[in-house]
Design an enzyme around this catalytic site. Structure first.
Site, PDB file in Angstrom:
ATOM      1  N   TYR A  31      -1.286  -4.265  -9.380  1.00 25.23           N
ATOM      2  CA  TYR A  31      -2.495  -3.793  -8.683  1.00 25.23           C
ATOM      3  C   TYR A  31      -2.489  -2.264  -8.515  1.00 25.23           C
TER       4      TYR A  31
ATOM      5  N   ASP B 233       6.404  -3.291 -17.528  1.00 29.23           N
ATOM      6  CA  ASP B 233       6.159  -4.445 -16.644  1.00 29.23           C
ATOM      7  C   ASP B 233       6.732  -5.680 -17.320  1.00 29.23           C
ATOM      8  N   ASN B 234       7.101  -6.682 -16.522  1.00 27.35           N
ATOM      9  CA  ASN B 234       7.525  -7.961 -17.107  1.00 27.35           C
ATOM     10  C   ASN B 234       6.468  -9.041 -16.865  1.00 27.35           C
TER      11      ASN B 234
ATOM     12  N   SER C 281       6.419   1.291   2.221  1.00 30.35           N
ATOM     13  CA  SER C 281       5.362   0.557   2.923  1.00 30.35           C
ATOM     14  C   SER C 281       5.377   0.882   4.407  1.00 30.35           C
TER      15      SER C 281
ATOM     16  N   THR D 117       5.290  -1.171   6.462  1.00 24.77           N
ATOM     17  CA  THR D 117       6.053  -2.265   7.052  1.00 24.77           C
ATOM     18  C   THR D 117       7.393  -1.758   7.622  1.00 24.77           C
TER      19      THR D 117
ATOM     20  N   TYR E 169      11.409  -8.929   2.514  1.00 25.38           N
ATOM     21  CA  TYR E 169      10.590  -7.936   1.804  1.00 25.38           C
ATOM     22  C   TYR E 169      10.655  -6.592   2.520  1.00 25.38           C
TER      23      TYR E 169
ATOM     24  N   LYS F 145      12.481  -2.794   1.505  1.00 20.45           N
ATOM     25  CA  LYS F 145      11.892  -1.441   1.470  1.00 20.45           C
ATOM     26  C   LYS F 145      12.729  -0.478   2.311  1.00 20.45           C
TER      27      LYS F 145
ATOM     28  N   TYR G 266       2.799   3.228   1.992  1.00 21.52           N
ATOM     29  CA  TYR G 266       1.386   2.841   1.932  1.00 21.52           C
ATOM     30  C   TYR G 266       1.022   2.018   3.155  1.00 21.52           C
ATOM     31  N   PHE G 267      -0.224   2.183   3.616  1.00 23.21           N
ATOM     32  CA  PHE G 267      -0.742   1.283   4.637  1.00 23.21           C
ATOM     33  C   PHE G 267      -1.400   0.104   3.904  1.00 23.21           C
TER      34      PHE G 267
ATOM     35  N   LEU H 193      -6.078  -9.927   3.538  1.00 23.88           N
ATOM     36  CA  LEU H 193      -7.435 -10.099   4.061  1.00 23.88           C
ATOM     37  C   LEU H 193      -8.531  -9.914   3.004  1.00 23.88           C
TER      38      LEU H 193
ATOM     39  N   PHE I 259      -7.586 -14.293  12.035  1.00 23.84           N
ATOM     40  CA  PHE I 259      -6.376 -14.689  12.777  1.00 23.84           C
ATOM     41  C   PHE I 259      -6.277 -13.962  14.120  1.00 23.84           C
TER      42      PHE I 259
HETATM   43  P1  NAD Z   1       1.808  -6.156  -7.811  1.00 23.88           P
HETATM   44  O1  NAD Z   1       2.569  -7.406  -7.692  1.00 23.88           O
HETATM   45  O2  NAD Z   1       0.363  -6.242  -8.173  1.00 23.88           O
HETATM   46  O3  NAD Z   1       2.513  -5.179  -8.857  1.00 23.88           O
HETATM   47  C1  NAD Z   1       3.895  -5.166  -9.056  1.00 23.88           C
HETATM   48  C2  NAD Z   1       4.111  -5.225 -10.555  1.00 23.88           C
HETATM   49  O4  NAD Z   1       5.514  -5.153 -10.795  1.00 23.88           O
HETATM   50  C3  NAD Z   1       3.610  -6.524 -11.183  1.00 23.88           C
HETATM   51  O5  NAD Z   1       2.826  -6.237 -12.307  1.00 23.88           O
HETATM   52  C4  NAD Z   1       4.901  -7.272 -11.560  1.00 23.88           C
HETATM   53  O6  NAD Z   1       4.726  -8.067 -12.708  1.00 23.88           O
HETATM   54  C5  NAD Z   1       5.825  -6.090 -11.807  1.00 23.88           C
HETATM   55  N1  NAD Z   1       7.248  -6.421 -11.630  1.00 23.88           N
HETATM   56  C6  NAD Z   1       7.855  -7.056 -10.607  1.00 23.88           C
HETATM   57  N2  NAD Z   1       9.173  -7.148 -10.818  1.00 23.88           N
HETATM   58  C7  NAD Z   1       9.409  -6.534 -12.005  1.00 23.88           C
HETATM   59  C8  NAD Z   1      10.572  -6.287 -12.778  1.00 23.88           C
HETATM   60  N3  NAD Z   1      11.774  -6.718 -12.386  1.00 23.88           N
HETATM   61  N4  NAD Z   1      10.436  -5.646 -13.957  1.00 23.88           N
HETATM   62  C9  NAD Z   1       9.236  -5.213 -14.382  1.00 23.88           C
HETATM   63  N5  NAD Z   1       8.097  -5.416 -13.698  1.00 23.88           N
HETATM   64  C10 NAD Z   1       8.187  -6.066 -12.527  1.00 23.88           C
HETATM   65  O7  NAD Z   1       1.993  -5.348  -6.443  1.00 23.88           O
HETATM   66  P2  NAD Z   1       1.249  -4.051  -5.920  1.00 23.88           P
HETATM   67  O8  NAD Z   1       0.384  -4.438  -4.781  1.00 23.88           O
HETATM   68  O9  NAD Z   1       0.681  -3.287  -7.055  1.00 23.88           O
HETATM   69  O10 NAD Z   1       2.488  -3.283  -5.298  1.00 23.88           O
HETATM   70  C11 NAD Z   1       3.174  -2.286  -6.027  1.00 23.88           C
HETATM   71  C12 NAD Z   1       4.280  -1.724  -5.171  1.00 23.88           C
HETATM   72  O11 NAD Z   1       3.733  -1.219  -3.956  1.00 23.88           O
HETATM   73  C13 NAD Z   1       5.340  -2.751  -4.753  1.00 23.88           C
HETATM   74  O12 NAD Z   1       6.588  -2.128  -4.751  1.00 23.88           O
HETATM   75  C14 NAD Z   1       4.926  -3.117  -3.344  1.00 23.88           C
HETATM   76  O13 NAD Z   1       6.003  -3.540  -2.583  1.00 23.88           O
HETATM   77  C15 NAD Z   1       4.393  -1.791  -2.848  1.00 23.88           C
HETATM   78  N6  NAD Z   1       3.430  -1.928  -1.745  1.00 23.88           N
HETATM   79  C16 NAD Z   1       2.330  -2.710  -1.891  1.00 23.88           C
HETATM   80  C17 NAD Z   1       1.426  -2.854  -0.829  1.00 23.88           C
HETATM   81  C18 NAD Z   1       0.229  -3.739  -0.946  1.00 23.88           C
HETATM   82  O14 NAD Z   1      -0.317  -4.121   0.091  1.00 23.88           O
HETATM   83  N7  NAD Z   1      -0.236  -4.082  -2.125  1.00 23.88           N
HETATM   84  C19 NAD Z   1       1.652  -2.148   0.362  1.00 23.88           C
HETATM   85  C20 NAD Z   1       2.799  -1.347   0.470  1.00 23.88           C
HETATM   86  C21 NAD Z   1       3.686  -1.228  -0.600  1.00 23.88           C
HETATM   87  C1  WQD Z   2      -4.568  -7.715   7.509  1.00 20.66           C
HETATM   88  C2  WQD Z   2      -5.192  -8.295   8.771  1.00 20.66           C
HETATM   89  C3  WQD Z   2      -4.352 -10.443   9.451  1.00 20.66           C
HETATM   90  C4  WQD Z   2      -5.884 -12.783   6.130  1.00 20.66           C
HETATM   91  C5  WQD Z   2       0.657  -7.045   4.593  1.00 20.66           C
HETATM   92  C6  WQD Z   2       2.167  -6.957   4.523  1.00 20.66           C
HETATM   93  C7  WQD Z   2       2.622  -5.533   4.588  1.00 20.66           C
HETATM   94  C8  WQD Z   2       1.910  -4.652   3.558  1.00 20.66           C
HETATM   95  C9  WQD Z   2       0.433  -4.858   3.579  1.00 20.66           C
HETATM   96  C10 WQD Z   2       3.275  -4.429   1.566  1.00 20.66           C
HETATM   97  C11 WQD Z   2      -4.171  -8.949   9.699  1.00 20.66           C
HETATM   98  C12 WQD Z   2      -5.811 -10.516   9.092  1.00 20.66           C
HETATM   99  C13 WQD Z   2      -5.576 -11.738   6.977  1.00 20.66           C
HETATM  100  C14 WQD Z   2      -6.808 -13.763   6.572  1.00 20.66           C
HETATM  101  C15 WQD Z   2      -7.055 -12.572   8.636  1.00 20.66           C
HETATM  102  N1  WQD Z   2       2.323  -4.965   2.214  1.00 20.66           N
HETATM  103  N2  WQD Z   2      -6.152 -11.639   8.207  1.00 20.66           N
HETATM  104  N3  WQD Z   2      -7.362 -13.615   7.808  1.00 20.66           N
HETATM  105  O1  WQD Z   2      -0.582  -8.173   7.473  1.00 20.66           O
HETATM  106  O2  WQD Z   2      -1.330  -5.769   7.456  1.00 20.66           O
HETATM  107  O3  WQD Z   2       0.255  -6.498   5.811  1.00 20.66           O
HETATM  108  O4  WQD Z   2       0.114  -6.262   3.532  1.00 20.66           O
HETATM  109  O5  WQD Z   2       4.091  -3.634   1.868  1.00 20.66           O
HETATM  110  O6  WQD Z   2       3.998  -5.516   4.403  1.00 20.66           O
HETATM  111  O7  WQD Z   2       2.691  -7.685   5.612  1.00 20.66           O
HETATM  112  O8  WQD Z   2      -2.122  -7.294   5.653  1.00 20.66           O
HETATM  113  O9  WQD Z   2      -4.064  -8.180   4.485  1.00 20.66           O
HETATM  114  O10 WQD Z   2      -2.271  -9.782   5.227  1.00 20.66           O
HETATM  115  O11 WQD Z   2      -3.732  -8.721   6.931  1.00 20.66           O
HETATM  116  O12 WQD Z   2      -7.582 -12.499   9.762  1.00 20.66           O
HETATM  117  O13 WQD Z   2      -7.105 -14.728   5.876  1.00 20.66           O
HETATM  118  O14 WQD Z   2      -6.101  -9.325   8.396  1.00 20.66           O
HETATM  119  O15 WQD Z   2      -4.084 -11.229  10.572  1.00 20.66           O
HETATM  120  O16 WQD Z   2      -4.551  -8.654  10.999  1.00 20.66           O
HETATM  121  P1  WQD Z   2      -0.926  -6.986   6.705  1.00 20.66           P
HETATM  122  P2  WQD Z   2      -3.049  -8.563   5.482  1.00 20.66           P
END
Ligand code: NAD
Ligand code: WQD
Length: 357
Positions: free
Chosen positions: A14, A34-35, A129, A131, A156, A160, A184-185, A207, A225
């Site tokens: 993503y 990517d895998n 993150s 988190t 998870y 991080k 990231y938020f 969400l 929620f």
């Molecule tokens: P995503 O799952 O869409 O993307 C991760 C990609 O990494 C995928 O395409 C997956 O196939 C690939 N991947 C996983 N393990 C692999 C490996 N061993 N070798 C090669 N490729 C691999 O996730 P995203 O939302 O794009 O998140 C990207 C990064 O950002 C992650 O590290 C995630 O923890 C971090 N992050 C995401 C969020 C979020 O809410 N989406 C928030 C904070 C941090």
């Molecule tokens: C957002 C809000 C839910 C679904 C997660 C990970 C965090 C980070 C970001 C990677 C919350 C509410 C959700 C639903 C709802 N990822 N909700 N109904 O919880 O902030 O964080 O993603 O690092 O580590 O925990 O994101 O999108 O799950 O929820 O009411 O069906 O939406 O309760 O308040 P969150 P979220």
């Protein structure tokens, strides 16, 4: 002329896919890796369609040192890496902790080892993150980078926190290394072309994908929620950041690492030994504005004109009540700001969803 070759792990995911486009738009040559563990193969073609040219891609598992090493042998001119590859589902990580530690930690260890061993320019941008902050105390909102880190409840989240520790220790040990950890938020939305976006597998836990799937009729209704939190409308508050704005922050981070800058230790209050090197940077990436779940739901209805059935449900276990970023440091030092209006962001998520039906 290219500004340099950047390795992008998790490139088909993503945030990775959006960052791929922005790095190329900014003049970098990108090698995507990517895998496809959590993404689709056709993302690579979609990137090519957006850019109007072929891209470099290697199907590789970053947790496998041999195959990951081949990428470095083939592309010896890599000058930096953006490391997205990881598993990211909080709930799944509690059920499969070993899988999460193996993939998230081993992939990172491999990356550091390969960058250092090959004497490449060891510039790494890492996907961290919000988190890592857990549920912040009220006096720390909005959250700045020096807010205390709270012990994470999920493997998870811990992965991080551990990753940041590993990177900061490596910066101390390896003088050629520079690292930027981006916290990231809540990334949401999709590319304006609607060719790339978030692809949740199964029932979405986050969400916005749940909102768009409900609007599309795939889900009956959205459960909100909890409406009894200590917030103005009772629902939880988050800092939702547009994924394209977020992608652009990675370009700024790479620009910074490649520019030979050093940071002032006093600006990096956490992980002091790393901060003293001047090669360790941490930035919170958010908008600086908190939005409640109900505000987001109503914003979606207003922005798209689409009906969104929802009901109030019990609180989700482990949810944080409210958290949003203080993004001033990123603005000041990276020259970056997330400024896309939320209506446009929610419309982009809806336009993407419509292509998935
Ligand atoms: P995503 O799952 O869409 O993307 C991760 C990609 O990494 C995928 O395409 C997956 O196939 C690939 N991947 C996983 N393990 C692999 C490996 N061993 N070798 C090669 N490729 C691999 O996730 P995203 O939302 O794009 O998140 C990207 C990064 O950002 C992650 O590290 C995630 O923890 C971090 N992050 C995401 C969020 C979020 O809410 N989406 C928030 C904070 C941090
Ligand atoms: C957002 C809000 C839910 C679904 C997660 C990970 C965090 C980070 C970001 C990677 C919350 C509410 C959700 C639903 C709802 N990822 N909700 N109904 O919880 O902030 O964080 O993603 O690092 O580590 O925990 O994101 O999108 O799950 O929820 O009411 O069906 O939406 O309760 O308040 P969150 P979220």
């Amino acid at each position: 002329m290219s500004k340099g070759k950047i390795l992008l792990t998790g490139a088909a995911g993503y945030i990775g896919s959006h960052t791929w486009v922005e790095l190329c738009n900014a003049g970098y040559e990108v090698v995507g890796v990517d895998n496809f563990y959590n993404s689709e193969r056709d993302v690579v073609e979609r990137i090519e369609k957006i850019l109007g040219r072929p891209v470099l891609f290697e199907e590789t598992d970053c947790s496998c040192p041999e195959s990951f090493g081949k990428v470095f042998q083939k592309h010896q001119d890599i000058v930096g890496a953006v490391h997205f590859a990881a598993c990211k589902a909080v709930g799944e990580s509690i059920e499969k902790p070993l899988m999460y530690y193996r993939n998230n930690i081993v992939s990172l260890l491999n990356l550091i080892t390969l960058m250092k061993d090959k004497a490449l320019k060891a510039n790494i941008v890492f996907s961290s993150s919000c988190t890592v902050y857990g549920q912040p105390d009220k006096e720390h909102l909005p959250i700045a980078e020096n807010a205390p880190l709270k012990r994470s409840l999920s493997p998870y989240g811990k992965s991080k926190q551990m990753a940041e520790e590993i990177l900061s220790d490596s910066v101390v040990a390896y003088p050629q290394m520079k690292v930027c950890a981006l916290r990231y938020f809540n990334p949401i939305g999709a590319h304006p072309s609607a060719l790339i976006g978030e692809l949740p597998r199964g029932v979405p836990q986050n969400l916005v994908p749940f909102v768009t799937q409900t609007a599309a009729g795939i889900r009956d209704h959205l459960n909100v929620f909890g409406n009894d939190y200590n917030t103005p409308d009772g629902s939880c508050i988050r800092d939702y950041i547009y994924v394209v704005d977020l992608a652009k922050a990675h370009v700024k981070a790479i620009d910074k690492l490649l520019s030979n800058c050093i940071s002032k230790a006093e600006d990096e209050p956490t992980y002091t030994e790393a901060a003293k090197t001047g090669r360790w940077f941490i930035y919170n990436l958010g908008t600086g504005k908190g939005l409640s779940v109900l505000e987001l739901v109503n914003g979606f209805i207003k922005a798209t004109g689409v009906d969104l059935p929802y009901q109030i449900a019990p609180r989700r276990q482990g949810d944080i009540e409210q958290v949003w970023a203080d993004p001033k440091k990123a603005e000041l030092e990276l020259g970056w700001k997330a400024d896309t209006p939320i209506e446009d962001v929610l419309r982009s998520a809806w336009n993407w969803q419509k292509t998935l039906k």
